[in-house]
Scaffold this motif. Structure first.
Motif, PDB file in Angstrom:
ATOM      1  N   GLU A  26       0.830  -1.198   0.000  1.00  6.95           N
ATOM      2  CA  GLU A  26       0.000   0.000   0.000  1.00  6.95           C
ATOM      3  C   GLU A  26       0.872   1.258   0.000  1.00  6.95           C
ATOM      4  O   GLU A  26       0.567   2.239  -0.675  1.00  6.95           O
ATOM      5  CB  GLU A  26      -0.890  -0.019   1.238  1.00  6.95           C
ATOM      6  CG  GLU A  26      -2.182   0.724   1.075  1.00  6.95           C
ATOM      7  CD  GLU A  26      -3.147   0.359   2.188  1.00  6.95           C
ATOM      8  OE1 GLU A  26      -4.197  -0.209   1.882  1.00  6.95           O
ATOM      9  OE2 GLU A  26      -2.859   0.630   3.369  1.00  6.95           O
ATOM     10  N   ILE A 262      -8.311   4.166   4.980  1.00  8.59           N
ATOM     11  CA  ILE A 262      -7.085   3.414   4.681  1.00  8.59           C
ATOM     12  C   ILE A 262      -6.438   3.067   6.008  1.00  8.59           C
ATOM     13  O   ILE A 262      -6.661   3.752   7.011  1.00  8.59           O
ATOM     14  CB  ILE A 262      -6.126   4.252   3.785  1.00  8.59           C
ATOM     15  CG1 ILE A 262      -5.041   3.368   3.156  1.00  8.59           C
ATOM     16  CG2 ILE A 262      -5.503   5.419   4.555  1.00  8.59           C
ATOM     17  CD1 ILE A 262      -4.246   4.040   2.040  1.00  8.59           C
ATOM     18  N   HIS A 300      -9.415  -4.929   5.131  1.00  8.51           N
ATOM     19  CA  HIS A 300     -10.009  -3.627   4.792  1.00  8.51           C
ATOM     20  C   HIS A 300     -11.324  -3.419   5.558  1.00  8.51           C
ATOM     21  O   HIS A 300     -11.631  -2.312   5.986  1.00  8.51           O
ATOM     22  CB  HIS A 300     -10.254  -3.525   3.290  1.00  8.51           C
ATOM     23  CG  HIS A 300      -8.992  -3.476   2.485  1.00  8.51           C
ATOM     24  ND1 HIS A 300      -8.986  -3.421   1.119  1.00  8.51           N
ATOM     25  CD2 HIS A 300      -7.691  -3.473   2.864  1.00  8.51           C
ATOM     26  CE1 HIS A 300      -7.733  -3.379   0.686  1.00  8.51           C
ATOM     27  NE2 HIS A 300      -6.936  -3.426   1.726  1.00  8.51           N
TER      28      HIS A 300
END
Length: 418
Positions: A26, A262, A300
């Protein structure tokens, strides 16, 4: 054409974290989103982060050697660094040092389009800078010109390095933002008075929230100028968009598209965007959008749940929309409660999602019959637009309708109920 900046990414895997590899991946994507070319990676397994240099001394030496060999402009760290860590690492490596927080702040500052989003991003950026003025001095001075936080030129640093000016600037921005927050609260109050359910799309960045909103706008024949910006990239949406979705049976709800989450979302941003994110905490229902094609989708989901908890929005009724099923090869289980499997891009499963919304959002609806006198045409017109009319008959006393309507409308027009 200006040459892209080159970087090495660095991270500490604390106590063998399960998601460490994904987190570094990421970080790579965040750097790419800032147009930085990642040419190497340094990782270290530690029980705790080195207080002075984040990495151990051996790894710092390894990083210094790699910098010389690869012609690198900067090292990007996977966690937020303290002011002293920035100073120490820069002294040891002799190059620019930035952290994950700076990357996210830079993406936000590039993508912010509305006045409110721009104010929120600038407040977050200045709050990050304030305790780091000494460490950032040399770093900012070395940077090339250009847009964004990472690329600010040395011409601006004289203003930015004055602590009092930054504090005054933050206070001024807060004041400006407060005016917009009051406007937003006033809009929310008006929406509440209409008793139209508010449904908020939430989820990890790039899960497909804006694509779902556009698919609904398209499915229910709203004009194309009502569509929202969507793109396959991190943080495509920073602005909160609200659209009214009117269904064929005259039921309607407000659909809100929000900023994506995030892992390690900087606390400065959560704080600065609180007024925008209040749209989530005040919604009647959430659609938690999940990119089902992403191998890390379970993680997530957890990050999103944690962020919702931080916003005080963890007790709102939620439907899980597992999106991008067109990209999934394995068999999809479809019998879980409060879960819908969709492909927003292909518009498959959108009807099922709307059915689930209706089941939860329109519980306060009443079936009844009303006789509306002919001289009350305005009442009939209102009910035709705002209720689901099942049948209509005309007789000598007026128009007899069988309908399903909101409880509020039932109470308002109770005199006509038979």
């Amino acid at each position: 054409m200006e040459q892209r900046q080159r970087a090495i990414i660095a991270g500490v895997n604390l106590n063998n974290q399960e998601d460490f590899k994904n987190s570094m991946e990421e970080l790579f994507n965040l750097a790419e989103a800032c147009d930085i070319e990642v040419v190497g990676e340094i990782t270290q397994n530690l029980n705790r982060v080195n207080k002075s240099h984040y990495l151990g001394n051996g790894k710092i030496l390894e990083a210094a050697t790699s910098l010389d060999e690869m012609d690198v402009d900067m090292v990007i760290f996977n966690d937020e660094l303290s002011p002293s860590q920035i100073r120490n690492i820069e002294a040891a490596l002799g190059c620019k040092v930035i952290d994950r927080t700076v990357l996210i702040l830079d993406i936000f500052s590039q993508r912010a389009k509305t006045k409110e989003a721009q104010l929120q991003v600038e407040i977050a950026r200045l709050q990050y800078m304030l305790p780091r003025l000494i460490g950032l001095g040399e770093s900012l001075g070395r940077q090339r010109g250009g847009a964004g936080f990472i690329n600010r030129g040395s011409g601006e640093t004289k203003l930015e390095l004055d602590r009092r000016k930054i504090e005054d600037r933050i206070a001024k921005l807060h004041k400006e933002l407060e005016t917009l927050v009051v406007q937003r609260q006033s809009q929310r109050k008006k929406r509440k008075e209409t008793e139209v359910p508010v449904v908020a799309l939430v989820g990890y960045t790039n899960a497909g929230k804006s694509t779902i909103m556009n698919a609904m706008i398209d499915s229910y024949n709203l004009s194309t100028d009502k569509q929202v910006f969507e793109k396959d990239m991190l943080f495509a949406t920073l602005e909160t968009s609200v659209r009214s979705i009117k269904l064929p049976d005259s039921k309607s709800f407000l659909l809100t598209d929000t900023v994506g989450f995030i892992s390690k979302l900087p606390h400065q941003l959560v704080k600065a965007f609180r007024s925008t994110l209040e749209e989530v905490s005040e919604a009647d229902m959430l659609i938690h959008v999940v990119d089902y094609s992403n191998p890390n989708y379970k993680q997530h989901i957890e990050v999103t749940r944690e962020t919702l908890k931080e916003l005080g929005a963890d007790n709102i009724p939620t439907i899980y929309a597992y999106n991008k099923v067109d990209l999934v090869d394995s068999e999809i289980l479809r019998d879980e409660e409060d879960c819908v499997y969709i492909s927003a891009k292909n518009k498959t499963g959108i009807d099922r999602l709307v059915d689930e919304i209706c089941k939860k959002a329109f519980k306060e609806y009443i079936n009844c019959e009303m006789l509306i006198p002919y001289d009350k045409g305005d009442v009939l017109s209102y009910l035709n637009d705002n209720a689901n009319i099942n049948s209509t008959e005309y007789n000598s006393d007026g128009t007899l309708i069988s309908l399903e309507c909101k409880e509020a409308d039932y109470k308002k027009y109770k005199q006509f109920v038979i």
